[in-house]
Motif scaffolding. Structure first.
Motif, mmCIF file in Angstrom:
data_model
loop_
_atom_site.group_PDB
_atom_site.id
_atom_site.type_symbol
_atom_site.label_atom_id
_atom_site.label_comp_id
_atom_site.label_asym_id
_atom_site.label_seq_id
_atom_site.Cartn_x
_atom_site.Cartn_y
_atom_site.Cartn_z
ATOM 1 N N GLY A 1 0.789 -1.230 0.000
ATOM 2 C CA GLY A 1 0.000 0.000 0.000
ATOM 3 C C GLY A 1 0.818 1.276 0.000
ATOM 4 O O GLY A 1 0.313 2.341 0.369
ATOM 5 N N GLU A 2 2.087 1.190 -0.439
ATOM 6 C CA GLU A 2 2.956 2.369 -0.405
ATOM 7 C C GLU A 2 2.423 3.507 -1.277
ATOM 8 O O GLU A 2 2.555 4.684 -0.916
ATOM 9 N N GLU A 3 1.862 3.164 -2.436
ATOM 10 C CA GLU A 3 1.340 4.216 -3.318
ATOM 11 C C GLU A 3 0.244 5.027 -2.633
ATOM 12 O O GLU A 3 0.258 6.266 -2.651
ATOM 13 N N GLU A 4 -0.717 4.329 -2.026
ATOM 14 C CA GLU A 4 -1.829 5.012 -1.358
ATOM 15 C C GLU A 4 -1.345 5.832 -0.163
ATOM 16 O O GLU A 4 -1.859 6.915 0.119
ATOM 17 N N GLU A 5 -0.338 5.328 0.518
ATOM 18 C CA GLU A 5 0.146 5.996 1.726
ATOM 19 C C GLU A 5 1.080 7.155 1.416
ATOM 20 O O GLU A 5 0.971 8.234 2.028
ATOM 21 N N LYS A 6 2.016 6.970 0.455
ATOM 22 C CA LYS A 6 3.120 7.891 0.288
ATOM 23 C C LYS A 6 3.001 8.819 -0.927
ATOM 24 O O LYS A 6 3.701 9.833 -0.991
ATOM 25 N N ILE A 7 2.145 8.474 -1.884
ATOM 26 C CA ILE A 7 2.083 9.247 -3.121
ATOM 27 C C ILE A 7 0.730 9.920 -3.321
ATOM 28 O O ILE A 7 0.656 11.124 -3.593
ATOM 29 N N VAL A 8 -0.343 9.170 -3.181
ATOM 30 C CA VAL A 8 -1.682 9.681 -3.497
ATOM 31 C C VAL A 8 -2.029 10.961 -2.736
ATOM 32 O O VAL A 8 -2.536 11.917 -3.340
ATOM 33 N N PRO A 9 -1.762 11.058 -1.415
ATOM 34 C CA PRO A 9 -2.113 12.306 -0.715
ATOM 35 C C PRO A 9 -1.418 13.543 -1.290
ATOM 36 O O PRO A 9 -2.020 14.617 -1.379
ATOM 37 N N ALA A 10 -0.156 13.381 -1.677
ATOM 38 C CA ALA A 10 0.605 14.508 -2.221
ATOM 39 C C ALA A 10 0.061 14.921 -3.589
ATOM 40 O O ALA A 10 -0.057 16.118 -3.892
ATOM 41 N N VAL A 11 -0.253 13.938 -4.420
ATOM 42 C CA VAL A 11 -0.794 14.231 -5.749
ATOM 43 C C VAL A 11 -2.135 14.960 -5.621
ATOM 44 O O VAL A 11 -2.396 15.960 -6.302
ATOM 45 N N LYS A 12 -2.972 14.476 -4.737
ATOM 46 C CA LYS A 12 -4.286 15.119 -4.545
ATOM 47 C C LYS A 12 -4.133 16.549 -4.043
ATOM 48 O O LYS A 12 -4.829 17.465 -4.509
ATOM 49 N N LYS A 13 -3.227 16.763 -3.099
ATOM 50 C CA LYS A 13 -3.006 18.107 -2.578
ATOM 51 C C LYS A 13 -2.538 19.051 -3.681
ATOM 52 O O LYS A 13 -3.026 20.194 -3.789
ATOM 53 N N ALA A 14 -1.589 18.586 -4.492
ATOM 54 C CA ALA A 14 -1.082 19.420 -5.587
ATOM 55 C C ALA A 14 -2.177 19.698 -6.618
ATOM 56 O O ALA A 14 -2.292 20.820 -7.132
ATOM 57 N N GLN A 15 -2.993 18.699 -6.930
ATOM 58 C CA GLN A 15 -4.096 18.894 -7.873
ATOM 59 C C GLN A 15 -5.080 19.939 -7.367
ATOM 60 O O GLN A 15 -5.577 20.765 -8.126
ATOM 61 N N GLU A 16 -5.360 19.896 -6.067
ATOM 62 C CA GLU A 16 -6.290 20.866 -5.474
ATOM 63 C C GLU A 16 -5.759 22.295 -5.583
ATOM 64 O O GLU A 16 -6.538 23.255 -5.577
ATOM 65 N N GLU A 17 -4.435 22.428 -5.699
ATOM 66 C CA GLU A 17 -3.817 23.750 -5.855
ATOM 67 C C GLU A 17 -3.699 24.166 -7.320
ATOM 68 O O GLU A 17 -3.135 25.215 -7.627
#
Length: 334
Positions: A226-242
């Protein structure tokens, strides 16, 4: 005396003067095309560069300057900010504290100019870590010196070759350690650095793609823990929201092909070999090492001091020319 142009001003540091730096600088600035795209000058020792002219059978000459505004930026006469730190008899191809100290101070001078916004980019010839340490400058290399002297906390390594740019979340650590060091916070920082660096270079909305960590980017939990969901997805979503144009995590085995095809402007790689491999396969002479997040862009050759061939007119200048070209491409638009 220089006159104002819209060309970026690029400081080329000599690196370790016992290595191939002086020779590849002499050869690279023999190309008149360089002067059509930037205002280059050298920070180093003028007498060492003149020795390199003799070794490479160059017709170039040096113009010694003490201030950037004294530079002419005219082809055929290289402007050299001469720090006069090494003796005439300094041997080629040998590790020495004298050369290591000089390499440090060349870079320090470039950083001073960058901090005063007198230059738009730094392009570095290679230094030697052993020589640096012999001189009492206990840094792993260029990047750490640059970060400390510019008081930069958030920085990253970018590699570039024709048609492909890669920025790294982690670099010189073992693979197991790299996985631990990949965090959503670091991931987000690197995405932001990629976005801001390319924006400053004139790409208004850079297209960023983020590599997964596991095969097939984890394939919905099939691979990894689950490394992708834990370590990557939150950052991508945050950047997309910006409003950042970023997608991922995507499978690394196809992502680099897609980026080279033109689907993306830059790839975020998670660890050293994931990002370095695709760049190196495009050709060692084409690769450029870039430090982003600093007050000014810094590019470097993708090779070392090559002491075994220093002073023999064998060293190839193509990587330095690519590094100069990349500094020009990534320098803030004037």
């Amino acid at each position: 005396m220089s006159t104002k142009t819209n060309l970026p001003r690029i400081a080329i540091t000599m690196g370790d003067p016992s290595g191939v730096g002086p020779e590849i600088i002499a050869k690279a600035l023999q190309d008149q095309e360089v002067y059509h795209h930037c205002e280059p000058f050298v920070i180093g020792d003028a007498k060492r560069l003149e020795q390199a002219f003799a070794i490479t059978n160059s017709s170039l000459t040096c113009k010694v300057i003490t201030d950037v505004d004294e530079a002419s930026f005219q082809y055929g006469e290289i402007d050299v900010m001469d720090l006069n730190l090494v003796s005439d008899s300094l041997p080629w191809g040998e590790v020495s504290a004298e050369a290591g100290n000089a390499a440090f101070h060349y870079l320090e001078k470039a950083i001073h100019l960058a901090n005063k916004e007198e230059i738009q980019g730094i392009c570095t010839a290679p230094l030697n870590k052993e020589a640096l340490h012999k001189a009492g400058h206990m840094y792993p290399g260029h990047t750490e010196i640059l970060a400390e002297l510019t008081n930069t906390k958030d920085f990253a390594m970018m590699l570039a070759a024709p048609g492909l740019r890669v920025i790294h979340v982690t670099t010189h650590v073992g693979l197991i350690d790299a996985i631990h060091k990949i965090t959503p916070e670091r991931q987000y920082t690197v995405i932001k650095l990629a976005h801001e660096t390319l924006q400053k270079a004139g790409i208004s909305s850079p297209r960023i793609a983020v590599c997964g960590i596991n095969p097939h980017a984890g394939e919905n939990g099939l691979f990894g823990n689950g490394e992708e969901e834990e370590k990557i997805v939150p950052a991508v979503k945050k950047a997309q929201e910006e409003g950042i144009d970023v997608v991922g995590p995507l499978p690394a085995d196809t992502l680099f092909f897609r980026a080279r095809r033109g689907d993306f402007d830059i790839v975020v790689a998670q660890y050293h070999d994931q990002g370095h491999g695709p760049i190196k396969v495009l050709g060692l002479e084409a690769g450029v090492n870039i430090t982003v997040g600093l007050p000014t862009i810094r590019t470097s050759v993708d090779h070392g001091t090559a002491f075994d061939i220093a002073g023999k007119n064998i060293a190839d200048e193509l990587s330095l020319k690519e590094a100069i070209r990349m500094a020009i491409d990534l320098a803030p638009r004037l």
